[in-house]
Design an enzyme around this catalytic site. Structure first.
Site, short mmCIF file in Angstrom:
data_model
loop_
_atom_site.label_atom_id
_atom_site.label_comp_id
_atom_site.label_asym_id
_atom_site.label_seq_id
_atom_site.Cartn_x
_atom_site.Cartn_y
_atom_site.Cartn_z
N ARG A 46 27.86 36.10 -23.39
CA ARG A 46 26.26 35.90 -23.21
C ARG A 46 25.57 35.29 -24.33
NH1 ARG A 46 24.79 41.25 -20.04
NH2 ARG A 46 26.14 40.84 -18.26
N ARG B 112 19.34 34.14 -22.32
CA ARG B 112 18.09 34.27 -22.63
C ARG B 112 17.59 35.01 -24.16
NH1 ARG B 112 17.73 38.91 -17.86
NH2 ARG B 112 20.16 39.02 -18.71
N ARG C 234 15.48 25.94 -19.56
CA ARG C 234 15.44 26.51 -18.17
C ARG C 234 14.22 26.89 -17.28
NH1 ARG C 234 18.45 30.68 -16.04
NH2 ARG C 234 17.06 30.50 -14.61
N ASP D 242 28.24 30.96 -13.83
CA ASP D 242 28.10 32.41 -13.32
C ASP D 242 29.29 32.75 -12.58
OD1 ASP D 242 27.02 34.32 -10.95
OD2 ASP D 242 25.62 34.66 -12.94
N TYR E 299 30.71 42.41 -5.13
CA TYR E 299 29.56 41.71 -4.57
C TYR E 299 29.48 41.31 -3.29
CZ TYR E 299 27.72 41.27 -9.54
OH TYR E 299 27.21 41.63 -11.01
#
Length: 353
Positions: A37, A41, A50, A86, A161
């Site tokens: 990561r 962010r 973004r 992702d 998921y």
């Protein structure tokens, strides 16, 4: 299967890089480091780019995905880029109704819980992966001698998921299905394995120099369940890229008791989370497997003296393994000060390999 003559591993651009050398158990020119990561962010330039673009849309815009992948390499001088995407992108490209809901995570329009649900799943086509190949090619053209790492979600994590329909704390749904309806579970994990395998293959063929399989939720499993109901599908996913000659890495969280089984699915490198010291991970793996990890992300906001001592401890413990790529024991928290990551990279590069 072979990579093209212009692939960075074949034409020599990345084949002797610190990252690839360490992954192959060779002595690198400097200690390699990258962060899970690292693109995202924690970077103001990422947030600016973004703005107004949904997560999955940003992953499927080749120019944007490439730029986001490159940002931390420019800023931190890390030894690898990790492809910005992702794990549910293969589902999206296959035509499954899935989205990333801010503050929640991946959410499916309809969970997959029966044999009929699995039978109705669409197949991921080679053509659908074209945006991925374009993004990788754009990125590799800019990276030069810095390797790009491709990645995919492991079949258990994807299936978890799909069964739950959203993130879950305990993954009771998939853990129940593997026992209560093993045929449906097997069909679902084979579908997920094929989707992830095709996703990995597209990235490697387009120029990625290594590939990491993330099994984020495997830590919810005991060893027997992992070996019987999960490992075969992970091996199936890796079969898509096993013959290409690129190093393959396997990482999961909470998987200290599964490290040997995770290596046995057929990878070159094992990623270790922050819970287990690297010298103990090396002992469990027989001293024969290059390792990746495992700075504790919680310490990124600690005073520098505390963090510095921890990083040096990780380097010392990792030196026991045949090869060591420094990373976090999980991903970069969004609130991390980017300057701290840059300082960590400088510290690691200052220590003799």
């Amino acid at each position: 299967m072979t990579l093209s003559a212009t692939h960075p591993l074949v034409d020599g651009r990345t084949s002797s890089s610190p990252l690839i050398s360490a992954y192959r158990g060779e002595r690198p020119s400097r200690r390699p480091v990258w962060f899970m990561r690292q693109a995202g962010r924690s970077l103001p330039e990422y947030r600016a780019l973004r703005q107004g673009t949904a997560m999955l849309d940003s992953c499927l815009d080749p120019a944007m995905a490439s730029e986001i992948t490159l940002q931390p390499v420019r800023r931190h001088d890390v030894d690898a880029a990790i492809f910005f995407s992702d794990i549910v992108i293969p589902l999206k490209l296959a035509g499954v109704d899935v989205d990333i809901v801010p503050g929640v995570g991946p959410v499916l329009g309809t969970p997959v819980r029966t044999a009929a649900d699995v039978a109705a799943l669409p197949e991921l086509t080679d053509e659908a992966l074209e945006p991925i190949r374009q993004a990788v090619a754009l990125t590799v053209a800019e990276l030069g001698s810095t390797p790009l790492i491709g990645f995919a979600g492991a079949p258990f994590t994807l299936a978890a998921y799909m069964v739950e329909g959203k993130p879950s704390r305990d993954h009771l749904g998939p853990r129940t299905m593997m026992h209560a309806d093993p045929e449906t579970w097997g069909a679902l994990t084979r579908w997920a394995a094929d989707a992830s395998g095709k996703f990995l293959k597209a990235q490697l063929e387009a120029g990625a120099s290594a590939a990491q399989l993330f099994d984020s939720w495997a830590g919810s499993l005991g060893l027997a369940d992992y070996q019987a109901h999960v490992a075969p599908a992970s091996g199936r996913a890796l079969d898509f890229v096993r013959g290409l000659g690129a190093p393959l890495i396997h990482f999961g969280t909470g998987t200290s008791e599964l490290l040997v089984a995770m290596h046995d699915v057929g990878v070159d490198v094992v990623g270790v989370d922050y819970r287990l010291p690297l010298d103990e991970a090396n002992r469990r793996l027989g001293g024969a497997v290059p390792l990746q990890g495992n700075i504790d992300p919680a310490l990124l906001s600690a005073p520098w003296k505390v963090l510095e001592a921890h990083v040096l401890d990780v380097l010392k413990a990792g030196s026991a393994a045949p090869g060591h790529v420094v990373n976090l024991g999980h991903g970069v928290p969004p609130e991390t000060d980017p300057a701290v990551l840059t300082r960590i990279v400088q510290l690691i590069h200052s220590v003799e390999p």
